[in-house]
Structures are given as C-alpha cells and as structure tokens.
Design an enzyme around this catalytic site. Structure first.
Site, PDB file in Angstrom:
ATOM      1  N   HIS A 111      60.452 114.118  -9.667  1.00 35.96           N
ATOM      2  CA  HIS A 111      60.810 112.694  -9.656  1.00 35.96           C
ATOM      3  C   HIS A 111      61.448 112.424  -8.305  1.00 35.96           C
ATOM      4  O   HIS A 111      62.261 113.199  -7.830  1.00 35.96           O
ATOM      5  CB  HIS A 111      61.745 112.457 -10.836  1.00 35.96           C
ATOM      6  N   TYR A 151      65.528 102.759  -9.768  1.00 31.66           N
ATOM      7  CA  TYR A 151      66.973 102.588  -9.961  1.00 31.66           C
ATOM      8  C   TYR A 151      67.696 102.820  -8.644  1.00 31.66           C
ATOM      9  O   TYR A 151      67.154 103.452  -7.723  1.00 31.66           O
ATOM     10  CB  TYR A 151      67.497 103.512 -11.071  1.00 31.66           C
ATOM     11  N   TRP A 163      69.877 115.252 -20.233  1.00 32.01           N
ATOM     12  CA  TRP A 163      70.322 114.552 -19.028  1.00 32.01           C
ATOM     13  C   TRP A 163      71.820 114.745 -18.825  1.00 32.01           C
ATOM     14  O   TRP A 163      72.553 115.006 -19.785  1.00 32.01           O
ATOM     15  CB  TRP A 163      70.055 113.047 -19.185  1.00 32.01           C
ATOM     16  N   ASP A 168      65.762 113.959 -48.774  1.00 30.47           N
ATOM     17  CA  ASP A 168      65.550 113.712 -50.203  1.00 30.47           C
ATOM     18  C   ASP A 168      64.162 114.226 -50.574  1.00 30.47           C
ATOM     19  O   ASP A 168      63.218 114.104 -49.812  1.00 30.47           O
ATOM     20  CB  ASP A 168      65.769 112.249 -50.576  1.00 30.47           C
TER      21      ASP A 168
END
Ligand code: FAD
Ligand code: THG
Length: 818
Positions: free
Chosen positions: A229, A260, A362, A550
């Site tokens: 990345h 970002y 992370w 359940d």
C-alpha cells in the site's frame, strides 16, 4: 501440562510489532509472568508494518467489535507516554464527501458511531474548510468529524508497552528468528530460533504479515494475504511553515478517491488505496540480516512505484491545491495484512492446541485486540464478542490459498468503497452450491453469498405474484438494493399456501457415541434427556452465561444426535470439549435440507409418504426418519418462519430428486420456492433470534429473550453457576422488539436508537414484516414497557418506532401446532 506450568504458563509471542508488545503488556497485567517475545529484527523498530505505520486511528466501523477495539486503543495510548511524548495525538478525524452517495454514507457512519459510542457529527463544507484550511471546499459536500480520533505513535506505543511488560517480568529478545514450532500430541511444546529453543505452553503468532510463514511451521492455516500500500510524504509546504506540533489538524480521509492524509510538521503524508492490488508473497521476504543492517530496507517496505501513484497525485492536488506547487519527497510501498473478510484473525488453532493467532490487526485495533486475546488466554473468554474475528469462522472452502489471495486483494480494492450491508463479494463465485442449484437458476434465483454458499435471496419466477399483493411501500434507493417486492409475495405464499426453502447452508453436526447424551447435557442449557424422536431448542453458553450459540438438538437414536448449529465455531467448541467416547462430525457438506413450510405443507408432504405426518403422529418439535417418494429423509417438525411444516434432510446425491418430488406434488397447492429475504422477514415477525446478529456471548439468555431454553433444575451444565447469579438480578437491558410507526419506513440494522432524545442502544436486525404491514426491528435497549415510543436514526433522520409485545405474529402458536 503439569500443574505448575498451568498456573504459570510459559508463553512465547512471535513478533514484537505493536501486536506482540501490546499482548505482552496485557498478559503481564493479568498476572502471567513467563512471557518471552521473540523478534527477528532489531528493537525498537524491527522492520514490520508497525515500524512505519503512519498511525491514523479512525475508530468508527460497521463492526461494533472493531469499534470497541479502537476505543480501547485510544484510551490506552492516551495514557501512555515515552520521555514525555504521548503515544496518542488526539487531533480528531475528518472524513470528506465529494459525492451525494458518500455524504449519505457518512450519515450512515455517523449512525454507527452513535450506536457504538464514538463522538462524531456531520459537518458542512465550510466547517471542513475550517478544520482543514488547505482543502478546496468547492469540491466538498460535507464531512464527518470525530473529535476523539487521531494519530497513534505506533513505535512509541510499542516501546511503552514493552517497557511495562518488561517491568512485570516479560523478556523481549530481538535478533531471534523463529524457524520452527515443536509439537507433541496435538499441542505446541516449543519455539525454535536460530539462537536456541524456547519451551512454551502457549505460542502466539503476532508476526503480522509473516503469519502464514509461522503458521506453516506449526501446520496451521493462516488465511491472510499481504498487500503493498503506497504511502508518501511531500516536501515542506510554505503553507504549513512554522508548524511546531507534529500535527494540528484532524486526520483526513478522501474516500471517494481512496486517499488519506496527515501532517508531519510542515509536510503532508498521504496514503493511497487507489492503485491496483499489489500482493506480496510472505515466504519470499528476506529475513533481517545483521551484517547488512545499515543498508537494508525494512522488510515490510518496498520501493515506491511512481506509475501506481500518478493518478492519485492528481486527485491529491485537486483536493489540496497547495500540493500543486510541491512534490513527493519520499514514498514507499508498505506491506500489511488483508483477510478474506477484512477482519483480524484471533484465537487458538483447532489444528494445534496452545498455538494462538493475533494476526491481521491494525494499529487502530491493536490494544483492544491485545486485551481481548489476553482475557481469552488467561480467563478462557474475552469480555467482548469476538465471533467476527475468531480464526475458526472460516469454512474449509474459504481457506484455500487462491480464495485467500482473491478475497484479500478484493478487500484492498474495497477498503473505502460505499458497501451495502447485503453486498456480496463477486469472486470466487459460485463456490458452494446446494443440490438444487440448477432448479434455483431455472427459477431465476437472485443469489447472495454466505459462508461460501450461493443462497437464493428471492426468485424472479415469482414476479407475477407481486400483482396480487396489496401495494408494497416504495423504498429509498439504499434499502431497495438487494431487495425486491417479490420477497413480499414469497412471504405471503408461505403464510397462505406453502413454500420450499433451501436450508442446506444451515450447519449440521452429528454427535454420536455412548457419552453423547451426557456430553450434550453438560454443554447446553436445555434438557435433552428425552426419548429418541425428540427435538429440543437449547443454548451453548460459556462459563459466564453468555450465549455462544443457539441449537436445535434432535435425538435420532439413543446414542445419535443431529445438531442444527450456527457458525463453524460451534463445531470447534464442541470438538474441543468432547470426551473420548463422543464423536462430533460436521455433516453439512454431503447432506442437504429443504424447509417445506406453510398451512398446506401437510397436504403437500403426506401423500408422498407412508409415514404418518399427521399432527397426532408427528408432533411439533419431533423428528422421524421417513421416505418422501424415493428419498430417505430425516424429517424435523420445526420452522424458523413460524408455519406448519418440516425440515427434510437427505444426502446430497438425492437432493435434486427430493426437490423435484416436492415441487411436482406442490403444483396443485401453489407451491413456490422462497428465498432468504422472505425468510428473514418471517422469522422476525415470529421473534426468532439470529445468533451472531441479535445475540452473542455478550448477552445472557434472559435479556436476549431465550431464557425459556434454560433448565436451571438440570444437573450441571456450562454456564449454570453464572446464571444462578444473573437470574437473581433484574435485567438492565433487553433485546426489544420495535415496530416502525410509519408503514412505509424501513431500517436495515445497526442503526442507533434514541430514547427521550438520547442514544440508548442499537438495532440488531430488521426487516419489513409483510404480514404485519410494518417494519420490524429488534434492538438492544434499556428495559422499556410495551407502547413506549423511541426514534431510530436512519441516514441522519429520526424515524418513530414503538416497543411491541412479542411475538408479533401468532403468539398462540395456532399456525404451527396443528
Ligand atoms: P508487524 O508490525 O509486522 O510485526 C510483526 C513482527 O513479527 C515483525 O516485527 C517481524 O519482524 C516479526 N517476525 C516475523 N517473522 C518472524 C520470525 N520468523 N521470527 C521472529 N520474528 C518474526 N494501521 C492503522 O491502524 N492506521 C494506519 O494509518 C495504518 N497505515 C499503514 C500504512 C502503511 C504504509 C502500512 C504498511 C501499514 C499501515 N497500517 C495502519 C497497518 C499497520 O501498520 C499494521 O496492521 C500493524 O502495524 C501490524 O502490526 P503487527 O504487530 O501485527 O505486525
Ligand atoms: N433449524 C434447525 N436448527 C437451527 C436453526 C434452524 N439451529 C440454529 C438456529 N436455526 C437456531 N434458531 C432457532 C430459533 C428458534 C427456533 C428454532 C431454531 C424455534 N423456536 C420455537 C419458539 O421459540 O417458539 C420453539 C422453541 C421450543 O419449543 O423450545 O422454532 O432453523 N434445525
């Protein structure tokens, strides 16, 4: 293990990134002392993903568990400092919208934040500009501001936690490369390194994207895919000149362009998920080499590829015009882990006892994960629901290298996409199909995927039935996705005539052996000591009385039980506890199941069999082995949709024949094939809980509304002691049925619920109830009387709803018991 090691277990943690350091701290904080952390690289920055993580911490996630992990990380890092420097810089977070779709999605994210207890608000473009003066607000429609988010100083936080753990007795050995994991009788015994062997009762792989390498040494699958990345820093910006703090503006996301941003004093750091997936083979990464320590790149850092960056750089400059006058000074392609579903890999391996994973985590979630794993190891259970993260959640078919690679890469691509909660991954499909798949396709099934299975959501062949319905309310574009009014027609056909449901993906376990009854009695809450032929609804509880699952348990013979279960974790839990004279086997693959439900179910099935399917001859919650046409079946008279009928099980080879037999016989009764969309609606009208959504091990049976399946007078079952305590006190919260006041309104799940104007809980599951003519939503709320008014927040709007009495449909059970 001898008793001395049991009270003071020896733990070896592989990897001293943020995960290994946090875990050592949380384990020592709980009194475990004999902790050795082995790290191949040099501390304090050994060269894994942590060593250069820019450390952005956005807490909000659709997952309640991930959000809780992040909240704990923020709280903890805020309290940690090294040499007077805090491990967390609470500059806040800002997510931008440049499209209407994104802005709507930010409202939805704001809803998650409220549901899970993170402060945040939707803000105008002008306010975004105030918070981040360098952006061009003319491209921005609005934002989501979260003042408690910020920057983790990851290496510092690792050091701080290492220091605390060391003080309490842990040791950290760097420049130790793990080369093998030793085992004996299915248990881990030691970790081998290039500098010696370390005995261990527990080994935790916190090796980040090297997880699969360590896993192979242990013979354990570690389904993660490392991907590179891109992260880059600009040159100094005059606009930021004089910045004294490392950062003063919120961490920033521009998800419409997969970007970002954060400040590094007077530079801007930029991360991009816009480029093509760049998978990395963890087996091909060179180990740390002492001799080359000075000129070696960090193993998790690859050379920056300009061609992958170029389009993003244009996008950066559009959002932040000041970047037009500068350049990238340095960048790298940094590697970290992606899993098939984007969630961490936690827990003890089924393949090797004592071998734990704390992988694909992370920085954002690291401290929360460490706390949960430490609780799990020390106390046997975590205090928060981990089912989405448990290593055991993957099916066999979801662990192949190609599946992991394809899905992992897809997770990278979709990291910032606006994803609908029902949206399935596109590849690899189809993977698992039931024997009825060909027929389902002929009927125009619209499939979604779950657990690798193709699952019909509705059938286009039923479209003509829509005309005969009272008009189904129009939906907003979002809730109309993965939905069709055909589901209403299928629900109506089930309530009025009869429908076939493919129940093949329902997990089935066979429990056999002389100890089977005693074992299941001990493991579950209801009484199973009944004659063969009985079916019982019962709960798997943990020691604290939390609902782990359940189940329906059918006693087919004295020593043979068929268990209807939920997740693969149920198989793991039962196998793990089974004594030698009990055999637990997953029979899901290789068998299949059709639910035949509706008031005409008996008219359809009885003529096909010589066995007695009358109410007297085949009572509610009974099981029988019978023949339907040519097909031997195990029939169980129960129904998750709340109508008369049976689940018919047979082997996969006979499945198609069973379908065709029922289909032919059903024609004269107006039988339809019906999908999950109708199924979910009908079960909510009936108030049947879906484990993992409506209730988890965070909840006890009484507050979850399944206390009727607990027999406190039974002799000794897991969780009974805890329930004695719990059953004496008044519940403070309850899984609460709500009906939306406006017959046209819908919600989808996870929305916040406001009581007296303040957030008080969240929706678990919701569906339009076609029989009731209202949307049904279940929500965790403080105890409220029926008739109380609440508001559900949906895309920022407050929708009115009323607490109802349950079950909402057929409370006298007249439709099923006849
Ligand atoms: P690592 O830090 O990789 O630690 C694993 C350790 O195990 C390594 O030190 C390695 O040397 C050691 N090891 C491996 N094999 C062996 C062996 N055989 N013997 C001994 N030791 C071994 N996360 C966020 O939350 N926010 C962000 O903004 C963010 N941005 C990122 C940006 C980039 C460019 C990258 C690469 C990652 C980013 N991440 C971010 C992700 C984050 O960095 C990782 O998820 C996290 O650091 C993983 O921590 P870890 O301790 O699990 O793994
Ligand atoms: N079928 C089978 N097994 C299953 C499910 C199923 N196991 C997992 C999951 N689904 C279990 N969930 C339920 C929920 C409710 C009911 C059955 C399975 C149910 N409850 C009735 C009630 O609450 O009124 C009856 C309870 C009782 O009599 O004790 O039918 O779909 N095979």
């Amino acid at each position: 293990m001898s008793s001395t090691t049991e009270s003071r277990p020896r733990v070896v943690i592989v990897g001293a990134g943020i995960m290994g350091c946090s875990l050592a701290d949380e384990l020592t904080a709980r009194g475990w002392r004999d902790i050795t952390v082995l790290e191949q690289g040099p501390l304090p920055a050994p060269g894994g993903s942590t060593s250069h993580a820019p450390g952005l911490v956005f807490q909000t996630s659709p997952s309640k568990t991930l959000t809780a992990f992040a909240r704990y990380t923020v709280e903890k890092f805020n309290s940690l400092a090294v040499d007077g420097v805090s491990c967390f810089d609470q500059v806040g977070g800002l997510e931008l919208a440049t499209t209407a779709e994104r802005l709507a999605d930010l409202h939805r994210r704001a809803g998650y934040a409220t549901s899970w207890g993170v402060r945040g608000e939707i803000v105008s473009a002008a306010r975004c500009k105030e918070l981040w003066p360098l952006i061009d607000e003319s491209v921005v429609l609005g934002g989501f501001h979260t003042p408690d988010d910020g920057l983790a100083r990851a290496v510092l936080a690792a050091r701080a936690q290492q220091a605390r753990a060391t003080e309490k007795g842990a040791r950290f050995l760097d420049r130790h490369t793990v080369t093998g994991i030793e085992r004996e009788n299915g248990r881990v015994t030691a970790v081998v390194t290039d500098r010696g062997t370390f005995l261990a009762d527990h080994v935790v792989s916190a090796a980040g994207f090297w997880g699969p390498v360590i896993g192979r040494m242990a013979g354990v699958d570690v389904p993660l895919q490392p991907l590179a990345h891109q992260y880059a820093r600009t040159k100094r910006l005059p606009e930021l000149a004089g910045a004294r703090a490392e950062a003063s503006k919120p961490i920033l996301r521009h998800q419409d362009r997969d970007l970002y941003f954060r400040e590094h004093h007077d530079r801007v750091g930029i991360g991009s998920y816009a480029h093509k997936p760049l998978p990395v083979d963890p087996f091909a990464i060179l180990p740390y080499d002492e001799a080359r320590a000075n000129d070696m790149e960090m193993p998790s850092s690859f050379p920056f590829t300009d061609e992958d960056w170029a389009p993003s750089w244009e996008d950066c400059r559009e959002l932040i015009p000041a970047l037009r006058d500068t350049e990238i000074e340095e960048g790298f392609n940094g590697v970290f882990s992606f899993t098939p579903d984007g969630m961490p890999l936690l827990g003890e391996s089924r393949q090797l006892r004592g071998f734990w994973l704390a992988e694909a985590v992370w920085v954002t979630h690291s401290a929360g994960v460490a706390k949960a794993v430490a609780e799990w190891m020390v106390d046997g259970r975590a205090s928060i629901d981990l089912h989405e993260c448990e290593l055991t959640r993957f099916e066999e078919a979801q662990r192949s290298p190609s599946y992991v690679r394809e899905r992992g890469s897809r997770q990278f691509v979709e990291v910032y996409d606006v994803l609908h909660p029902l949206q399935p991954m596109e590849q690899p499909r189809p993977l698992r199909v039931s024997p009825f798949y060909a027929r389902q396709r002929e009927l125009g099934a619209r499939f979604l995927e779950g657990g690798g299975w193709e699952r019909p959501h509705w059938y286009e062949a039923n479209a003509p039935l829509v005309d005969a319905l009272a008009p189904v309310p129009e939906r907003d574009a979002w809730s109309a996705r993965y939905w069709s009014p055909i589901a209403a027609a299928e629900a109506k056909a089930t309530r009025e005539r009869v429908a076939l449901y493919d129940m093949t993906p329902l997990r089935r376990l066979e429990v056999t052996g002389p100890g089977a009854l005693g074992f299941l009695q001990h493991m579950t809450s209801n009484n199973l000591r009944k004659k063969p032929g009985a079916v019982t609804y019962t709960l798997l509880l943990d020691e604290a009385g939390g609902v782990r699952s359940d189940l329906t348990v059918a006693r087919l013979a004295v020593d043979r039980f068929q268990v209807g279960a939920n997740s693969p974790a149920d198989l793991d839990w039962l196998t793990r506890h089974a004594p030698d004279d009990v055999h637990v086997r997953d029979i899901t693959s290789g068998t299949c199941c059709i639910g035949v439900w509706g008031p005409l179910a008996r008219d359809l099935v009885q003529p096909l069999t010589r066995d007695d399917f009358s109410h007297e001859g085949f009572g509610y919650f009974r099981a029988k082995e019978a023949h339907v046409g040519h097909v031997p079946v195990t029939a169980m008279r129960l129904s998750y949709v709340g109508e008369l009928g049976w689940e018919l099980y047979t082997s996969a080879d006979l499945g198609l024949r069973l379908w065709d037999t029922l289909w032919e016989a059903g024609r004269e009764h107006g039988v339809v094939a019906a999908g999950r969309s109708a199924f979910n609606s009908l079960r909510l009208e009936k108030g049947y809980r879906a484990w993992g959504v409506d209730m988890t091990d965070e909840h006890n049976p009484y507050e979850a509304g399944v206390g009727f399946a607990v027999r406190m007078d039974k002799d000794g079952f897991v969780g009974q002691e805890a329930l004695r305590e719990i059953s004496r006190s008044e519940p403070t919260r309850r899984l609460t049925p709500l009906l939306l006041d406006d017959p046209a309104a819908v919600v989808l799940g996870k929305e916040p619920v406001h009581v007296d104007g303040a957030p008080a809980g969240y929706v678990t599951s919701a569906s339009y109830g076609y029989t009731l003519g209202r949307c049904v939503a279940y929500a965790w709320l403080p105890v409220l009387p029926a008739g109380a008014g609440v508001h559900i927040e949906y895309f920022g709007e407050k929708i009115r709803a009323t607490v109802a009495d349950e079950p909402l449909f057929d409370p006298k059970m007249t439709r099923i018991r006849r």
